[in-house]
Design a protein around this motif. Sequence first.
Motif, PDB file in Angstrom:
ATOM      1  N   TRP A 142       0.839  -1.212   0.000  1.00  0.00           N
ATOM      2  CA  TRP A 142       0.000   0.000   0.000  1.00  0.00           C
ATOM      3  C   TRP A 142       0.873   1.261   0.000  1.00  0.00           C
ATOM      4  N   HIS A 143       1.878   1.300   0.867  1.00  0.00           N
ATOM      5  CA  HIS A 143       2.739   2.482   0.915  1.00  0.00           C
ATOM      6  C   HIS A 143       3.560   2.627  -0.368  1.00  0.00           C
ATOM      7  N   ALA A 144       3.961   1.496  -0.935  1.00  0.00           N
ATOM      8  CA  ALA A 144       4.690   1.559  -2.199  1.00  0.00           C
ATOM      9  C   ALA A 144       3.836   2.175  -3.289  1.00  0.00           C
ATOM     10  N   GLU A 145       2.587   1.743  -3.363  1.00  0.00           N
ATOM     11  CA  GLU A 145       1.699   2.225  -4.415  1.00  0.00           C
ATOM     12  C   GLU A 145       1.275   3.672  -4.199  1.00  0.00           C
ATOM     13  N   ALA A 146       1.343   4.144  -2.960  1.00  0.00           N
ATOM     14  CA  ALA A 146       0.909   5.517  -2.674  1.00  0.00           C
ATOM     15  C   ALA A 146       1.961   6.559  -3.016  1.00  0.00           C
ATOM     16  N   ILE A 147       3.230   6.174  -3.005  1.00  0.00           N
ATOM     17  CA  ILE A 147       4.284   7.187  -2.997  1.00  0.00           C
ATOM     18  C   ILE A 147       4.345   8.000  -4.290  1.00  0.00           C
ATOM     19  N   ASP A 148       3.997   7.427  -5.424  1.00  0.00           N
ATOM     20  CA  ASP A 148       4.032   8.240  -6.646  1.00  0.00           C
ATOM     21  C   ASP A 148       2.682   8.884  -6.938  1.00  0.00           C
ATOM     22  N   LYS A 149       1.857   8.988  -5.908  1.00  0.00           N
ATOM     23  CA  LYS A 149       0.569   9.676  -6.041  1.00  0.00           C
ATOM     24  C   LYS A 149       0.447  10.834  -5.056  1.00  0.00           C
ATOM     25  N   LEU A 150       1.578  11.179  -4.409  1.00  0.00           N
ATOM     26  CA  LEU A 150       1.610  12.331  -3.513  1.00  0.00           C
ATOM     27  C   LEU A 150       2.182  13.526  -4.280  1.00  0.00           C
ATOM     28  N   ARG A 209       1.656   8.701  14.498  1.00  0.00           N
ATOM     29  CA  ARG A 209       0.600   8.108  13.683  1.00  0.00           C
ATOM     30  C   ARG A 209       1.226   7.208  12.623  1.00  0.00           C
ATOM     31  N   ASP A 210       0.798   5.951  12.634  1.00  0.00           N
ATOM     32  CA  ASP A 210       1.199   5.011  11.594  1.00  0.00           C
ATOM     33  C   ASP A 210       0.042   4.850  10.621  1.00  0.00           C
ATOM     34  N   LEU A 211       0.365   4.324   9.439  1.00  0.00           N
ATOM     35  CA  LEU A 211      -0.620   4.002   8.401  1.00  0.00           C
ATOM     36  C   LEU A 211      -1.228   5.272   7.788  1.00  0.00           C
ATOM     37  N   SER A 212      -1.873   5.086   6.662  1.00  0.00           N
ATOM     38  CA  SER A 212      -2.554   6.139   5.892  1.00  0.00           C
ATOM     39  C   SER A 212      -1.546   7.078   5.234  1.00  0.00           C
ATOM     40  N   LEU A 213      -2.043   7.988   4.423  1.00  0.00           N
ATOM     41  CA  LEU A 213      -1.171   8.980   3.789  1.00  0.00           C
ATOM     42  C   LEU A 213      -0.499   9.882   4.815  1.00  0.00           C
ATOM     43  N   HIS A 214      -1.118   9.997   6.009  1.00  0.00           N
ATOM     44  CA  HIS A 214      -0.519  10.835   7.049  1.00  0.00           C
ATOM     45  C   HIS A 214       0.793  10.256   7.559  1.00  0.00           C
ATOM     46  N   SER A 215       1.020   8.966   7.365  1.00  0.00           N
ATOM     47  CA  SER A 215       2.267   8.369   7.852  1.00  0.00           C
ATOM     48  C   SER A 215       3.480   8.952   7.145  1.00  0.00           C
ATOM     49  N   PHE A 216       3.298   9.441   5.919  1.00  0.00           N
ATOM     50  CA  PHE A 216       4.430  10.026   5.193  1.00  0.00           C
ATOM     51  C   PHE A 216       4.876  11.344   5.809  1.00  0.00           C
ATOM     52  N   ALA A 226       8.844   5.332   5.595  1.00  0.00           N
ATOM     53  CA  ALA A 226      10.142   5.998   5.714  1.00  0.00           C
ATOM     54  C   ALA A 226      10.998   5.769   4.476  1.00  0.00           C
ATOM     55  N   LEU A 227      11.029   4.540   3.999  1.00  0.00           N
ATOM     56  CA  LEU A 227      11.793   4.238   2.790  1.00  0.00           C
ATOM     57  C   LEU A 227      11.120   4.798   1.539  1.00  0.00           C
ATOM     58  N   ALA A 228       9.808   4.753   1.503  1.00  0.00           N
ATOM     59  CA  ALA A 228       9.091   5.186   0.301  1.00  0.00           C
ATOM     60  C   ALA A 228       9.397   6.636  -0.048  1.00  0.00           C
ATOM     61  N   VAL A 229       9.550   7.495   0.977  1.00  0.00           N
ATOM     62  CA  VAL A 229       9.824   8.904   0.679  1.00  0.00           C
ATOM     63  C   VAL A 229      11.307   9.170   0.430  1.00  0.00           C
ATOM     64  N   GLY A 230      12.179   8.135   0.595  1.00  0.00           N
ATOM     65  CA  GLY A 230      13.577   8.293   0.218  1.00  0.00           C
ATOM     66  C   GLY A 230      14.587   8.290   1.338  1.00  0.00           C
ATOM     67  N   ASN A 231      14.155   8.021   2.588  1.00  0.00           N
ATOM     68  CA  ASN A 231      15.094   7.990   3.705  1.00  0.00           C
ATOM     69  C   ASN A 231      15.903   6.702   3.725  1.00  0.00           C
ATOM     70  N   SER A 232      16.963   6.704   4.524  1.00  0.00           N
ATOM     71  CA  SER A 232      17.612   5.486   4.981  1.00  0.00           C
ATOM     72  C   SER A 232      17.055   5.158   6.363  1.00  0.00           C
ATOM     73  N   VAL A 233      17.094   3.883   6.764  1.00  0.00           N
ATOM     74  CA  VAL A 233      16.506   3.445   8.035  1.00  0.00           C
ATOM     75  C   VAL A 233      17.497   2.597   8.808  1.00  0.00           C
ATOM     76  N   THR A 267      -6.354   4.406   7.054  1.00  0.00           N
ATOM     77  CA  THR A 267      -6.687   5.288   8.169  1.00  0.00           C
ATOM     78  C   THR A 267      -5.532   5.348   9.155  1.00  0.00           C
ATOM     79  N   PRO A 268      -5.303   6.505   9.783  1.00  0.00           N
ATOM     80  CA  PRO A 268      -4.180   6.625  10.712  1.00  0.00           C
ATOM     81  C   PRO A 268      -4.424   5.858  12.002  1.00  0.00           C
ATOM     82  N   PHE A 269      -3.337   5.322  12.568  1.00  0.00           N
ATOM     83  CA  PHE A 269      -3.388   4.614  13.838  1.00  0.00           C
ATOM     84  C   PHE A 269      -2.471   5.321  14.822  1.00  0.00           C
TER      85      PHE A 269
END
Length: 494
Positions: free
Chosen positions: A129-137, A474-481, A180-187, A462-464
């Motif tokens: 889900w997070h992978a598929e969301a990242i090029d839609k922000l 907050r984890d999950l959802s677009l807000h996690s980015f 965290a990785l989807a937006v380009g960080n190292s972890v 939805t955010p958790f």
Amino acid sequence: MTKNTEFYTKRAAELSLRNDCWVDGRFVPALSGQRFETVNPATGAVLAQVARGDAGDIDRAVVSGRAAFGSGVWSGLTPTERKAVLLRWAQLVRDNLEELALLDTLDVGKPISDTLTIDVPGAAAILQWHAEAIDKLYDEIAPTGGRDLAMVRRVPLGVVGVVVPWNFPLDLAIWKIAPALAVGNSVVLKPAEQSPLSALRLAELGSEAGLPAGVLNVVTGFGHEAGRALGLHPDVDCLAFTGSTEIGKLFQGYAGESNMKQVWPETGGKSPCLVFPDADLEAAADKAAWGIFFNQGQVCSANSRLLVHESIAQDMIGRLKARAEALVPGNPLDPSTRLGPMATVEHADRVAGFIEAGRQSGTLVTGGGQLSHGASRAYIQPTIFADVASDAVIVREEIFGPVLVIQTFRDEDEAVALANDTPYGLAASVWTRDITRALSVSDRLNAGTVSINTVDALSPMTPFGGMKQSGFGRDLSLHSFDKYSALKTVWIKY
């Protein structure tokens, strides 16, 4: 062979357990050469001698992550390119379903039926889900007017520290790693010392999927050594933590002592489940039992307080008692087992201590025993207390075990007051057929998620997270980015 207890026992014995840190794209022992034991709580047997990373290992992992970030080998890719790698990784998690499920079952005693059908498939789905969301922000253009162009861009922070607990080792790691990785960080990931095995295998699969060396590092070790070092490290830009409120406060202190890194805590809970007289009592009992006994009660958002209208209290107590007594703790490698051991014997002892305190402050409805299976005494019976005062320890403190406390209320105001009388605010549940009551009560509850006519509603959409001392991460959802990126304004005059 039929996939029964014998099959999973044999398969577990054949597993190759990774037991070194994963740094800069390869397995390496701790710099000190020291190791610690990870133990199967179901049997007491030692599973592996795992690298005991400390401050030196955290530093080399952060250095590796910073070098990877600075080189642009990951951060410099387009969102679509990063998405492709993460999607391959999600598929590899699915392809290795059985192995990953067994690793968490062995490490912390989770029933194999849960890890196979809930934990690992859920982890893969959230990564996807997070992978598929990242090029839609999309970035933004501010309405400045005139001969100005102001772009508001989302940019990665750099090196993100991640510290996760033992109750959902694979899932909670991915909840944080994926955005965290989807937006380009190292972890740099520090798994709980009780459950390091699936994180190490996950990192290896990430490399197979195409994650460049240094982008994801995993340092195994103890919280007071490796975890503290990660919190204090001056070159970590952000730290995401799930665990106890006590440790969450320590990480906030570490940030203040070092470089004021962002800290995103998701911490404890003492979540209420409110049942009104017009509710579907059969459904409420089913979900209330699941909400406290699933995963042996080792869930931060577990509905551990059942608040019931006095007119239906005896009915609900009877229904919950029957459901609790139908759950018999057993071998987690048996596909029919629905309740396994606690994650460690030490934690089982802690839960047993709360149960003993409960005997002094309320009526024991059922359960209350600490059981032994073979060499292990890590099993706790599903336990229910009633007639408990609001100031009792078992009402106030997070037990993190299969212990339900039942209290009664007279009206809506008293129900809300009881529900909010806690330092926590992670989740809540409301059971009623009256939509006006459902929404008005949900408005008044101090909780990050209010589930109506269900418990612990959860989705990557939805955010958790919680309120008060349940933390503000907050984890999950677009807000996690949001927590893994910064907003940068680029202003052009023309």
